[in-house]
Write an enzyme that holds these catalytic residues in place. Structure first.
Site, PDB file in Angstrom:
ATOM      1  CD  GLU A  69      -2.765  -1.367   2.271  1.00 25.87           C
ATOM      2  OE1 GLU A  69      -2.901  -0.707   3.119  1.00 25.87           O
ATOM      3  OE2 GLU A  69      -3.603  -2.277   2.426  1.00 25.87           O
ATOM      4  CD  GLU A 117      -4.428  -8.109   1.219  1.00 19.86           C
ATOM      5  OE1 GLU A 117      -5.145  -7.579   1.914  1.00 19.86           O
ATOM      6  OE2 GLU A 117      -3.018  -8.044   1.548  1.00 19.86           O
TER       7      GLU A 117
END
Ligand code: XIL
Length: 385
Positions: free
Chosen positions: A181, A287
């Protein structure tokens, strides 16, 4: 040998019976659930020619029903939390490997691959990384000389962190989320302490260090969510392109895929995978969960006390399209990991608690909270028999 006698339609009311081969068909009661442990087609076998099928786990899930379902349907694991910086090095120099070791052990016993998540992140990271020797916050430093010293110290800490973990699990872990991220939704590089103190150097040093100590076949990924959404996608693309051009040892992009039934579109997902593949990189879905709800849940989207069967059908239709796409692009995607095993354990429910008074428990996987198969399971195994 088991075989599926009847493929249900995409309906929560539909049913399937699994019987030993050779037995004659029986009629089943409406709604009779099929356990993930009995359903004939194992997810990882169904996709064996295309990519690995993984699940995120806590060490507590390595026993009981979770463990059984893991062994049956998945051939890859990732730690949901225990490898994160705050868990694995809560204090400087004090590494806590016990919990991760349990996952490694289980994976080895069951011949499963392992993803390493995540070496460097702005979240779930202990504060000590970003304090100078006097205990002051590095981000507040204004003196250029001291800022330079701080940067060196932070990069040294980063190196030690990455080196210690990667060396320890060198022969166990085949793909690493090296950084997580690093791009913000607004299309800027994320203004984390990592970035404020080192610029983009932390990204390069993290990859270089991981590359130095990882197994020779290990692959290194930059991982993020909403990779399909501009302007974030464009910024991530430009960053990755620059890393590749600068010779930074990056092998691929991890797409978290915390998605929703109606978002993002299959076309955008396809475009995204192709964009990064065209840079010569691998893609992994890292994910995956398909939320029944939009975000934020309130007031824009409905939430359900009891989820209607029609929503599971809509979810199945989306899973169907999604896995058809993944399979079509299987030369560009090496792994698909769900962020959980079954609907009884999903981080999306923490969000329901936090933002929505607990209303609107989610159900993002292909196995339900009792480990029975959902319409989404039938959709992605594409069972025709
Ligand atoms: C989540 C875990 O599932 C939760 O248990 C934890 O409280 C917070 O983190 N992006 C990531 C994952 O890269 O590490 C996050 O996992 C979900 C979002």
């Amino acid at each position: 040998m088991l075989k599926v006698l009847r493929k249900p339609l995409l309906s929560g009311l539909a049913l399937a019976i699994v019987l030993p081969a050779g037995l004659s068909s029986v009629s089943a009661a409406e709604n009779q659930p099929v356990s993930a442990l009995d359903a004939a087609v194992e997810l990882d076998e169904r996709y064996a020619k295309s990519f690995d099928i993984g699940a995120a786990v806590e060490p507590s899930m390595l026993q009981g029903k979770d463990a059984e379902v893991l062994k049956r349907h998945y051939n890859s694991l990732v730690a949901e939390n225990v490898m994160k910086p705050i868990n694995i090095q809560p204090e400087e120099g004090k590494f806590t490997f016990e919990e991760m070791d349990k996952i490694v052990e289980f994976a080895k016993e069951n011949n499963m691959k392992l993803r390493g998540h995540t070496l460097i992140w702005h979240s779930q990271v202990p504060e000590w990384f970003f304090l100078d020797k006097e205990g002051n916050k590095m981000v507040d430093e204004t003196d250029p000389k001291q800022r330079e010293k701080n940067k060196k110290l932070l990069l040294k800490r980063l190196e030690t962190h990455v080196k210690t973990i990667v060396k320890r699990y060198k022969s166990d872990i085949s793909s690493w989320d090296v950084v997580n991220e690093v791009v913000d939704d607004n299309g800027q590089l994320r203004n984390s302490p990592w970035y404020q103190i080192t610029g983009t150097d932390y990204i390069k040093v993290a990859f270089e260090t991981a590359d130095r100590y990882a197994g020779k076949d290990a692959k290194l990924y930059i991982n993020d969510y909403n990779t399909e959404i501009d302007p974030k996608r464009e910024t991530l693309y430009n960053l990755v392109k620059e890393l590749v051009e600068d010779g930074v040892p990056i092998d691929g992009v991890g797409h978290q895929a915390h998605i929703q039934i109606g978002w993002p579109s299959i076309a955008e997902i396809e475009k995204t995978i192709n964009m990064f593949a065209d840079l010569g990189l691998d893609n992994q879905i890292t994910e995956l969960d398909v939320s029944l709800y939009g975000w934020p849940p309130k007031p824009a989207y409905p939430t359900y006390d009891e989820i209607p069967a029609s929503e599971f059908d809509r979810q199945a239709a989306h899973y169907d399209e999604l896995f058809k796409l993944y399979e079509k692009l299987d030369d560009k995607i090496s792994s698909v990991t769900f962020w959980g095993v079954a609907d009884n354990h999903t981080w999306l429910n923490d969000r329901a608690e936090q933002y929505n008074d607990g209303v609107g428990a989610d159900a993002p996987f292909v196995f339900d909270k009792d480990y029975n198969v959902k319409p989404a399971y039938w959709a992605i195994i594409d069972e025709e028999s």
